[in-house]
Design an enzyme around this catalytic site. Structure first.
Site, PDB file in Angstrom:
ATOM      1  N   PRO A   9      54.437 -48.975 -29.676  1.00  9.93           N
ATOM      2  CA  PRO A   9      53.534 -50.012 -30.177  1.00  9.93           C
ATOM      3  C   PRO A   9      53.300 -49.972 -31.684  1.00  9.93           C
ATOM      4  O   PRO A   9      53.130 -48.893 -32.273  1.00  9.93           O
ATOM      5  CB  PRO A   9      52.222 -49.725 -29.445  1.00  9.93           C
ATOM      6  CG  PRO A   9      52.616 -48.968 -28.241  1.00  9.93           C
ATOM      7  CD  PRO A   9      53.849 -48.219 -28.576  1.00  9.93           C
ATOM      8  N   ASN A  10      53.280 -51.144 -32.253  1.00  5.16           N
ATOM      9  CA  ASN A  10      52.919 -51.389 -33.664  1.00  5.16           C
ATOM     10  C   ASN A  10      53.988 -50.971 -34.666  1.00  5.16           C
ATOM     11  O   ASN A  10      53.832 -51.209 -35.861  1.00  5.16           O
ATOM     12  CB  ASN A  10      51.577 -50.710 -34.022  1.00  5.16           C
ATOM     13  CG  ASN A  10      50.446 -51.194 -33.130  1.00  5.16           C
ATOM     14  OD1 ASN A  10      50.222 -52.393 -33.038  1.00  5.16           O
ATOM     15  ND2 ASN A  10      49.770 -50.293 -32.453  1.00  5.16           N
ATOM     16  N   ARG A  17      52.382 -52.083 -42.368  1.00  9.27           N
ATOM     17  CA  ARG A  17      51.280 -51.374 -41.716  1.00  9.27           C
ATOM     18  C   ARG A  17      50.992 -50.065 -42.461  1.00  9.27           C
ATOM     19  O   ARG A  17      51.829 -49.161 -42.465  1.00  9.27           O
ATOM     20  CB  ARG A  17      51.731 -51.075 -40.288  1.00  9.27           C
ATOM     21  CG  ARG A  17      50.819 -50.207 -39.512  1.00  9.27           C
ATOM     22  CD  ARG A  17      51.499 -49.722 -38.232  1.00  9.27           C
ATOM     23  NE  ARG A  17      50.570 -48.918 -37.489  1.00  9.27           N
ATOM     24  CZ  ARG A  17      50.920 -48.020 -36.592  1.00  9.27           C
ATOM     25  NH1 ARG A  17      52.190 -47.830 -36.300  1.00  9.27           N
ATOM     26  NH2 ARG A  17      50.018 -47.315 -35.973  1.00  9.27           N
ATOM     27  N   TYR A  22      52.788 -44.629 -43.486  1.00 10.62           N
ATOM     28  CA  TYR A  22      54.045 -44.759 -42.734  1.00 10.62           C
ATOM     29  C   TYR A  22      55.245 -45.116 -43.598  1.00 10.62           C
ATOM     30  O   TYR A  22      56.371 -45.117 -43.107  1.00 10.62           O
ATOM     31  CB  TYR A  22      53.874 -45.802 -41.619  1.00 10.62           C
ATOM     32  CG  TYR A  22      52.807 -45.417 -40.611  1.00 10.62           C
ATOM     33  CD1 TYR A  22      52.940 -44.243 -39.862  1.00 10.62           C
ATOM     34  CD2 TYR A  22      51.671 -46.195 -40.424  1.00 10.62           C
ATOM     35  CE1 TYR A  22      51.963 -43.874 -38.947  1.00 10.62           C
ATOM     36  CE2 TYR A  22      50.693 -45.830 -39.508  1.00 10.62           C
ATOM     37  CZ  TYR A  22      50.847 -44.666 -38.780  1.00 10.62           C
ATOM     38  OH  TYR A  22      49.877 -44.296 -37.867  1.00 10.62           O
ATOM     39  N   ASN A  73      59.973 -42.515 -30.912  1.00  8.39           N
ATOM     40  CA  ASN A  73      58.654 -42.556 -31.545  1.00  8.39           C
ATOM     41  C   ASN A  73      57.746 -43.345 -30.601  1.00  8.39           C
ATOM     42  O   ASN A  73      57.793 -44.575 -30.565  1.00  8.39           O
ATOM     43  CB  ASN A  73      58.702 -43.200 -32.939  1.00  8.39           C
ATOM     44  CG  ASN A  73      57.361 -43.071 -33.659  1.00  8.39           C
ATOM     45  OD1 ASN A  73      56.346 -42.753 -33.042  1.00  8.39           O
ATOM     46  ND2 ASN A  73      57.366 -43.321 -34.959  1.00  8.39           N
ATOM     47  N   ALA A  76      51.253 -44.625 -30.725  1.00  6.51           N
ATOM     48  CA  ALA A  76      49.968 -44.177 -30.154  1.00  6.51           C
ATOM     49  C   ALA A  76      50.107 -43.740 -28.697  1.00  6.51           C
ATOM     50  O   ALA A  76      49.295 -42.945 -28.201  1.00  6.51           O
ATOM     51  CB  ALA A  76      48.934 -45.288 -30.291  1.00  6.51           C
ATOM     52  N   GLU A  97      61.236 -36.132 -30.061  1.00  8.00           N
ATOM     53  CA  GLU A  97      60.012 -36.867 -30.420  1.00  8.00           C
ATOM     54  C   GLU A  97      59.945 -36.960 -31.936  1.00  8.00           C
ATOM     55  O   GLU A  97      60.129 -35.962 -32.635  1.00  8.00           O
ATOM     56  CB  GLU A  97      58.797 -36.107 -29.879  1.00  8.00           C
ATOM     57  CG  GLU A  97      57.465 -36.731 -30.259  1.00  8.00           C
ATOM     58  CD  GLU A  97      56.271 -35.885 -29.784  1.00  8.00           C
ATOM     59  OE1 GLU A  97      56.456 -34.989 -28.925  1.00  8.00           O
ATOM     60  OE2 GLU A  97      55.168 -36.112 -30.293  1.00  8.00           O
ATOM     61  N   HIS A  99      57.894 -38.634 -35.435  1.00  7.25           N
ATOM     62  CA  HIS A  99      56.776 -39.337 -36.075  1.00  7.25           C
ATOM     63  C   HIS A  99      57.042 -39.430 -37.561  1.00  7.25           C
ATOM     64  O   HIS A  99      57.516 -38.468 -38.175  1.00  7.25           O
ATOM     65  CB  HIS A  99      55.447 -38.616 -35.840  1.00  7.25           C
ATOM     66  CG  HIS A  99      55.117 -38.487 -34.392  1.00  7.25           C
ATOM     67  ND1 HIS A  99      54.675 -39.542 -33.638  1.00  7.25           N
ATOM     68  CD2 HIS A  99      55.228 -37.435 -33.546  1.00  7.25           C
ATOM     69  CE1 HIS A  99      54.509 -39.152 -32.401  1.00  7.25           C
ATOM     70  NE2 HIS A  99      54.840 -37.869 -32.311  1.00  7.25           N
ATOM     71  N   ARG A 106      46.614 -35.507 -39.818  1.00 12.71           N
ATOM     72  CA  ARG A 106      45.804 -36.737 -39.828  1.00 12.71           C
ATOM     73  C   ARG A 106      44.368 -36.406 -39.408  1.00 12.71           C
ATOM     74  O   ARG A 106      44.148 -35.503 -38.599  1.00 12.71           O
ATOM     75  CB  ARG A 106      46.420 -37.777 -38.861  1.00 12.71           C
ATOM     76  CG  ARG A 106      47.909 -38.088 -39.084  1.00 12.71           C
ATOM     77  CD  ARG A 106      48.143 -39.158 -40.109  1.00 12.71           C
ATOM     78  NE  ARG A 106      47.486 -40.412 -39.838  1.00 12.71           N
ATOM     79  CZ  ARG A 106      48.045 -41.415 -39.131  1.00 12.71           C
ATOM     80  NH1 ARG A 106      49.261 -41.291 -38.635  1.00 12.71           N
ATOM     81  NH2 ARG A 106      47.393 -42.548 -38.957  1.00 12.71           N
TER      82      ARG A 106
HETATM   83  C1  DQA Z   1      53.120 -42.349 -35.394  1.00 12.39           C
HETATM   84  C2  DQA Z   1      51.830 -41.527 -35.328  1.00 12.39           C
HETATM   85  C3  DQA Z   1      50.906 -42.043 -34.241  1.00 12.39           C
HETATM   86  O1  DQA Z   1      49.707 -41.280 -34.201  1.00 12.39           O
HETATM   87  C4  DQA Z   1      50.543 -43.491 -34.511  1.00 12.39           C
HETATM   88  O2  DQA Z   1      49.737 -43.992 -33.458  1.00 12.39           O
HETATM   89  C5  DQA Z   1      51.733 -44.357 -34.739  1.00 12.39           C
HETATM   90  C6  DQA Z   1      52.830 -43.839 -35.550  1.00 12.39           C
HETATM   91  C7  DQA Z   1      54.019 -41.931 -36.583  1.00 12.39           C
HETATM   92  O3  DQA Z   1      55.194 -42.287 -36.561  1.00 12.39           O
HETATM   93  O4  DQA Z   1      53.551 -41.272 -37.518  1.00 12.39           O
HETATM   94  O5  DQA Z   1      51.750 -45.522 -34.355  1.00 12.39           O
HETATM   95  O6  DQA Z   1      53.856 -42.141 -34.199  1.00 12.39           O
END
Ligand code: DQA
Length: 149
Positions: A9-10, A17, A22, A73, A76, A97, A99, A106
């Site tokens: 998501p997102n 964003r 990011y 990735n 959230a 995994e 990020h 964070r």
């Molecule tokens: C993320 C870190 C997550 O906590 C966040 O919700 C994201 C992006 C990252 O790539 O740093 O959407 O996965």
């Protein structure tokens, strides 16, 4: 060698964003970098899927269950989705995994837990778009060793 690059998501909003967290690269930029790296390494077929819906991400993992690896990735959903973790366990696909940010650095404590880490081969975080490139390199290295027997 077939590798799925799966984004949650997102992440379709990357580049716009919170770029200070990011980065300024869009998801399309990151996909192009991965495609180029895949060509340099050679013999890699990549598929890119992004979804804002948990079930669609799970369906994508099931649909690729004969594939060799996943760069994931979960965004959230990393911090909330037992179902996504179960999909990785169920298919046994070696998964890295990824990020962009270092979630442990964070301020939101809910980001410090990952349901995915225990079922993934490893985790790469905090290196912006480079996290994805490192994940691809690591999977390539493992899978080529396994294929050479
Ligand atoms: C993320 C870190 C997550 O906590 C966040 O919700 C994201 C992006 C990252 O790539 O740093 O959407 O996965």
């Amino acid at each position: 060698m077939q590798i799925l690059v799966l984004n949650g998501p997102n992440l379709n909003l990357l580049g716009h964003r919170e770029p200070e967290i990011y980065g300024y690269e869009t998801l399309e930029d990151i996909e192009a970098l991965l495609r180029r790296r895949g060509e340099d390494l050679g013999g890699i077929e990549l598929n890119f899927i992004q979804s804002n819906h948990e079930g669609e991400l799970i369906d994508a993992i099931h649909a690729h269950r004969e594939w060799d690896g996943i760069v994931l990735n979960g965004a959230a959903l990393t911090h909330s989705s037992m179902a996504l973790a179960d999909a990785i366990s169920a298919t046994r696909i070696p998964t890295v995994e990824v990020h962009l940010s270092n979630v442990h650095a964070r301020p939101e404590t809910w980001r410090h837990n990952s349901y995915l880490s225990p079922v993934c081969w490893g985790v790469v975080m905090g290196f912006g778009y480079r996290s994805y490139l490192a994940a691809l390199d690591l999977l390539y290295s493992r899978l080529s060793e396994e294929q050479q027997g």
